[in-house]
Design a protein around this motif. Structure first.
Motif, PDB file in Angstrom:
ATOM      1  N   ILE A 188      14.047 -29.837 -45.339  1.00 44.64           N
ATOM      2  CA  ILE A 188      13.725 -29.736 -43.917  1.00 44.64           C
ATOM      3  C   ILE A 188      15.015 -29.522 -43.139  1.00 44.64           C
ATOM      4  O   ILE A 188      16.025 -30.189 -43.390  1.00 44.64           O
ATOM      5  CB  ILE A 188      13.011 -31.012 -43.439  1.00 44.64           C
ATOM      6  CG1 ILE A 188      11.682 -31.194 -44.177  1.00 44.64           C
ATOM      7  CG2 ILE A 188      12.781 -30.979 -41.931  1.00 44.64           C
ATOM      8  CD1 ILE A 188      11.009 -32.521 -43.907  1.00 44.64           C
ATOM      9  N   VAL A 189      14.996 -28.590 -42.177  1.00 45.84           N
ATOM     10  CA  VAL A 189      16.170 -28.309 -41.360  1.00 45.84           C
ATOM     11  C   VAL A 189      15.832 -28.501 -39.883  1.00 45.84           C
ATOM     12  O   VAL A 189      14.666 -28.565 -39.494  1.00 45.84           O
ATOM     13  CB  VAL A 189      16.698 -26.876 -41.603  1.00 45.84           C
ATOM     14  CG1 VAL A 189      17.135 -26.699 -43.056  1.00 45.84           C
ATOM     15  CG2 VAL A 189      15.651 -25.826 -41.227  1.00 45.84           C
ATOM     16  N   ASP A 190      16.890 -28.599 -39.082  1.00 46.62           N
ATOM     17  CA  ASP A 190      16.718 -28.777 -37.644  1.00 46.62           C
ATOM     18  C   ASP A 190      16.660 -27.448 -36.898  1.00 46.62           C
ATOM     19  O   ASP A 190      16.172 -27.380 -35.766  1.00 46.62           O
ATOM     20  CB  ASP A 190      17.890 -29.601 -37.090  1.00 46.62           C
ATOM     21  CG  ASP A 190      18.098 -30.884 -37.862  1.00 46.62           C
ATOM     22  OD1 ASP A 190      17.331 -31.836 -37.635  1.00 46.62           O
ATOM     23  OD2 ASP A 190      19.011 -30.924 -38.719  1.00 46.62           O
ATOM     24  N   LEU A 191      17.168 -26.398 -37.525  1.00 43.13           N
ATOM     25  CA  LEU A 191      17.299 -25.088 -36.885  1.00 43.13           C
ATOM     26  C   LEU A 191      17.141 -24.010 -37.929  1.00 43.13           C
ATOM     27  O   LEU A 191      17.716 -24.100 -39.019  1.00 43.13           O
ATOM     28  CB  LEU A 191      18.677 -24.978 -36.215  1.00 43.13           C
ATOM     29  CG  LEU A 191      19.138 -23.594 -35.755  1.00 43.13           C
ATOM     30  CD1 LEU A 191      18.279 -23.098 -34.599  1.00 43.13           C
ATOM     31  CD2 LEU A 191      20.612 -23.631 -35.362  1.00 43.13           C
ATOM     32  N   THR A 192      16.365 -22.977 -37.608  1.00 45.07           N
ATOM     33  CA  THR A 192      16.249 -21.788 -38.457  1.00 45.07           C
ATOM     34  C   THR A 192      16.727 -20.581 -37.670  1.00 45.07           C
ATOM     35  O   THR A 192      16.290 -20.353 -36.537  1.00 45.07           O
ATOM     36  CB  THR A 192      14.792 -21.551 -38.897  1.00 45.07           C
ATOM     37  OG1 THR A 192      14.365 -22.644 -39.716  1.00 45.07           O
ATOM     38  CG2 THR A 192      14.660 -20.263 -39.695  1.00 45.07           C
ATOM     39  N   ILE A 193      17.639 -19.818 -38.257  1.00 46.25           N
ATOM     40  CA  ILE A 193      18.061 -18.546 -37.673  1.00 46.25           C
ATOM     41  C   ILE A 193      17.511 -17.429 -38.554  1.00 46.25           C
ATOM     42  O   ILE A 193      17.847 -17.342 -39.739  1.00 46.25           O
ATOM     43  CB  ILE A 193      19.587 -18.421 -37.581  1.00 46.25           C
ATOM     44  CG1 ILE A 193      20.164 -19.528 -36.708  1.00 46.25           C
ATOM     45  CG2 ILE A 193      19.976 -17.052 -37.024  1.00 46.25           C
ATOM     46  CD1 ILE A 193      21.679 -19.507 -36.634  1.00 46.25           C
ATOM     47  N   SER A 194      16.647 -16.601 -37.995  1.00 39.67           N
ATOM     48  CA  SER A 194      16.142 -15.446 -38.731  1.00 39.67           C
ATOM     49  C   SER A 194      16.995 -14.232 -38.407  1.00 39.67           C
ATOM     50  O   SER A 194      17.175 -13.877 -37.240  1.00 39.67           O
ATOM     51  CB  SER A 194      14.690 -15.152 -38.377  1.00 39.67           C
ATOM     52  OG  SER A 194      14.286 -13.931 -38.997  1.00 39.67           O
ATOM     53  N   THR A 195      17.512 -13.595 -39.453  1.00 37.47           N
ATOM     54  CA  THR A 195      18.290 -12.367 -39.289  1.00 37.47           C
ATOM     55  C   THR A 195      17.526 -11.162 -39.813  1.00 37.47           C
ATOM     56  O   THR A 195      18.102 -10.098 -40.014  1.00 37.47           O
ATOM     57  CB  THR A 195      19.645 -12.483 -40.017  1.00 37.47           C
ATOM     58  OG1 THR A 195      19.420 -12.586 -41.435  1.00 37.47           O
ATOM     59  CG2 THR A 195      20.419 -13.709 -39.545  1.00 37.47           C
ATOM     60  N   LEU A 196      16.216 -11.320 -40.021  1.00 37.87           N
ATOM     61  CA  LEU A 196      15.388 -10.224 -40.519  1.00 37.87           C
ATOM     62  C   LEU A 196      15.140  -9.191 -39.421  1.00 37.87           C
ATOM     63  O   LEU A 196      15.054  -9.546 -38.235  1.00 37.87           O
ATOM     64  CB  LEU A 196      14.043 -10.765 -41.002  1.00 37.87           C
ATOM     65  CG  LEU A 196      14.059 -11.799 -42.122  1.00 37.87           C
ATOM     66  CD1 LEU A 196      12.650 -12.313 -42.379  1.00 37.87           C
ATOM     67  CD2 LEU A 196      14.654 -11.200 -43.396  1.00 37.87           C
ATOM     68  N   PRO A 197      14.990  -7.919 -39.770  1.00 37.52           N
ATOM     69  CA  PRO A 197      14.578  -6.919 -38.773  1.00 37.52           C
ATOM     70  C   PRO A 197      13.218  -7.277 -38.182  1.00 37.52           C
ATOM     71  O   PRO A 197      12.398  -7.955 -38.823  1.00 37.52           O
ATOM     72  CB  PRO A 197      14.497  -5.622 -39.584  1.00 37.52           C
ATOM     73  CG  PRO A 197      15.324  -5.875 -40.803  1.00 37.52           C
ATOM     74  CD  PRO A 197      15.213  -7.338 -41.104  1.00 37.52           C
ATOM     75  N   GLY A 198      12.959  -6.814 -36.970  1.00 32.56           N
ATOM     76  CA  GLY A 198      11.715  -7.152 -36.290  1.00 32.56           C
ATOM     77  C   GLY A 198      10.474  -6.669 -37.006  1.00 32.56           C
ATOM     78  O   GLY A 198       9.413  -7.286 -36.881  1.00 32.56           O
ATOM     79  N   ASP A 199      10.594  -5.586 -37.764  1.00 31.71           N
ATOM     80  CA  ASP A 199       9.428  -5.049 -38.466  1.00 31.71           C
ATOM     81  C   ASP A 199       9.387  -5.470 -39.932  1.00 31.71           C
ATOM     82  O   ASP A 199       8.642  -4.912 -40.726  1.00 31.71           O
ATOM     83  CB  ASP A 199       9.409  -3.523 -38.370  1.00 31.71           C
ATOM     84  CG  ASP A 199      10.671  -2.869 -38.939  1.00 31.71           C
ATOM     85  OD1 ASP A 199      11.609  -3.616 -39.325  1.00 31.71           O
ATOM     86  OD2 ASP A 199      10.723  -1.620 -38.983  1.00 31.71           O
ATOM     87  N   ALA A 200      10.191  -6.472 -40.298  1.00 33.61           N
ATOM     88  CA  ALA A 200      10.207  -6.915 -41.693  1.00 33.61           C
ATOM     89  C   ALA A 200       8.847  -7.472 -42.092  1.00 33.61           C
ATOM     90  O   ALA A 200       8.267  -8.286 -41.360  1.00 33.61           O
ATOM     91  CB  ALA A 200      11.280  -7.976 -41.888  1.00 33.61           C
ATOM     92  N   PRO A 201       8.309  -7.055 -43.238  1.00 33.47           N
ATOM     93  CA  PRO A 201       6.999  -7.552 -43.680  1.00 33.47           C
ATOM     94  C   PRO A 201       7.116  -8.952 -44.276  1.00 33.47           C
ATOM     95  O   PRO A 201       7.565  -9.120 -45.408  1.00 33.47           O
ATOM     96  CB  PRO A 201       6.577  -6.522 -44.736  1.00 33.47           C
ATOM     97  CG  PRO A 201       7.868  -6.000 -45.283  1.00 33.47           C
ATOM     98  CD  PRO A 201       8.864  -6.050 -44.162  1.00 33.47           C
ATOM     99  N   VAL A 202       6.710  -9.957 -43.524  1.00 27.39           N
ATOM    100  CA  VAL A 202       6.750 -11.343 -44.001  1.00 27.39           C
ATOM    101  C   VAL A 202       5.308 -11.824 -44.118  1.00 27.39           C
ATOM    102  O   VAL A 202       4.602 -11.902 -43.098  1.00 27.39           O
ATOM    103  CB  VAL A 202       7.533 -12.249 -43.031  1.00 27.39           C
ATOM    104  CG1 VAL A 202       7.571 -13.675 -43.566  1.00 27.39           C
ATOM    105  CG2 VAL A 202       8.940 -11.718 -42.812  1.00 27.39           C
ATOM    106  N   PRO A 203       4.832 -12.149 -45.307  1.00 27.84           N
ATOM    107  CA  PRO A 203       3.458 -12.652 -45.445  1.00 27.84           C
ATOM    108  C   PRO A 203       3.252 -13.897 -44.583  1.00 27.84           C
ATOM    109  O   PRO A 203       4.153 -14.725 -44.432  1.00 27.84           O
ATOM    110  CB  PRO A 203       3.352 -12.970 -46.939  1.00 27.84           C
ATOM    111  CG  PRO A 203       4.388 -12.107 -47.588  1.00 27.84           C
ATOM    112  CD  PRO A 203       5.510 -12.025 -46.606  1.00 27.84           C
ATOM    113  N   ALA A 204       2.042 -14.045 -44.054  1.00 25.43           N
ATOM    114  CA  ALA A 204       1.753 -15.155 -43.146  1.00 25.43           C
ATOM    115  C   ALA A 204       1.976 -16.496 -43.815  1.00 25.43           C
ATOM    116  O   ALA A 204       2.477 -17.441 -43.182  1.00 25.43           O
ATOM    117  CB  ALA A 204       0.324 -15.046 -42.632  1.00 25.43           C
ATOM    118  N   ASP A 205       1.643 -16.617 -45.100  1.00 23.81           N
ATOM    119  CA  ASP A 205       1.826 -17.908 -45.766  1.00 23.81           C
ATOM    120  C   ASP A 205       3.297 -18.246 -45.942  1.00 23.81           C
ATOM    121  O   ASP A 205       3.693 -19.419 -45.866  1.00 23.81           O
ATOM    122  CB  ASP A 205       1.092 -17.934 -47.110  1.00 23.81           C
ATOM    123  CG  ASP A 205       1.619 -16.900 -48.094  1.00 23.81           C
ATOM    124  OD1 ASP A 205       2.047 -15.811 -47.655  1.00 23.81           O
ATOM    125  OD2 ASP A 205       1.596 -17.166 -49.306  1.00 23.81           O
TER     126      ASP A 205
END
Length: 286
Positions: free
Chosen positions: A190-207
């Motif tokens: 478990i973390v306190d902060l998540t930084i996503s550096t993925l492109p906006g159109d990156a396909p990330v499954p909902a699960d």
């Protein structure tokens, strides 16, 4: 230090550009033009589409009145390599998003690190104990350096292919951070902060997105043109705080304007609070 604006002859002929591929979506012209207008700098700031294959030739042939460049993807590694000298952030990350003429060559800077650190501080997450970086591309290097700058001590790097994160793991360890690497579908801890550096159109499954949100704390997504992202939607389903990358874009541009004006990202602009305010309005209203 005397600013470039104090030299009317130099200021009158000074031009700047933002390069990348694609480039039509860039908000940098809005930000820079707003700052120059308030500061009374009669400078031009334009955009140019430049891909990796054309970069070296375009840089060599560049009109001498173009005093500096902002670089976006996919040019940040090439910009770093083009610098005859580099600031500490560029050296640490191997990436640069700013070039400014220095004698017969170019000085390279990475203002993404400082811009993200300032954005995270504005979001109220500076100094949290543990964070996660999602993605293993060039922007992730700046995210790791920014996390160290704001006092985070431990990070988990979450990547589709954990093997691709080895250079990031080594970078984080060299900076004195405790680091783990995990697959995106099985984040570690478990973390306190998540930084996503993925492109906006990156396909990330909902699960996968839901799994990251369940152990992710506050989300800061560097994307600003595509919102909400899949990750932001997952955070929203859990009523958790999520921030788009607009403030990173703003603050890295403020540091670029400092460099273009004085040669240093550490030299505040005259009336900087007002400059930031007018740039923020340009970003929101553009």
């Amino acid at each position: 230090m005397t600013t470039a604006a104090a030299d009317p002859a130099a200021a009158a002929t000074r031009r700047f550009e933002v390069w990348g591929d694609p480039i039509g979506h860039s908000r940098s012209p809005d930000l820079h033009r707003a700052a120059y207008a308030l500061l009374g700098m009669p400078w031009r700031y334009d955009r140019r589409r430049v891909d990796e294959a054309a970069f070296r030739g375009e840089l060599t042939a560049l009109d001498p009145t173009v005093h500096g460049l902002s670089l976006t993807m996919p040019l940040k590694t090439l910009a770093h390599d083009a610098g005859a000298r580099r600031d500490a952030a560029a050296r640490a990350t191997g990436a640069a998003n700013t070039l400014v003429r220095a004698g017969d060559g170019w000085a390279a800077f990475n203002t993404d690190v400082g811009g993200l650190a300032r954005a995270l501080t504005e979001a109220g997450v500076a100094g949290v104990p543990r964070a996660r970086v999602v993605g293993a591309g060039a922007t992730a290097t700046s995210a790791i350096a920014a996390l160290r700058r704001i006092g985070v001590g431990a990070i988990d790097i979450s990547a589709r292919r954990p093997g691709a994160a080895a250079p990031l793991r080594d970078l984080a360890a060299a900076m004195g951070l405790a680091v783990t690497v995990s697959p995106m579908d099985r984040p570690v801890g478990i973390v306190d902060l998540t930084i996503s550096t993925l492109p906006g159109d990156a396909p990330v499954p909902a699960d996968v997105a839901d799994g990251l949100a369940a152990v992710g704390g506050t989300l800061y997504d560097v994307v600003y043109g595509t919102w909400p992202t899949v990750l932001a939607e997952a955070w929203g389903r859990r009523a958790q705080e999520a921030h788009p990358g607009m403030t990173m874009l703003l603050h890295q541009a403020v540091l670029q304007v400092r460099i273009f004006a004085s040669g240093s990202p550490d030299e505040p602009l005259p009336g900087e609070e007002s400059v930031i305010a007018v740039m923020r309005r340009a970003l929101v209203g553009g």
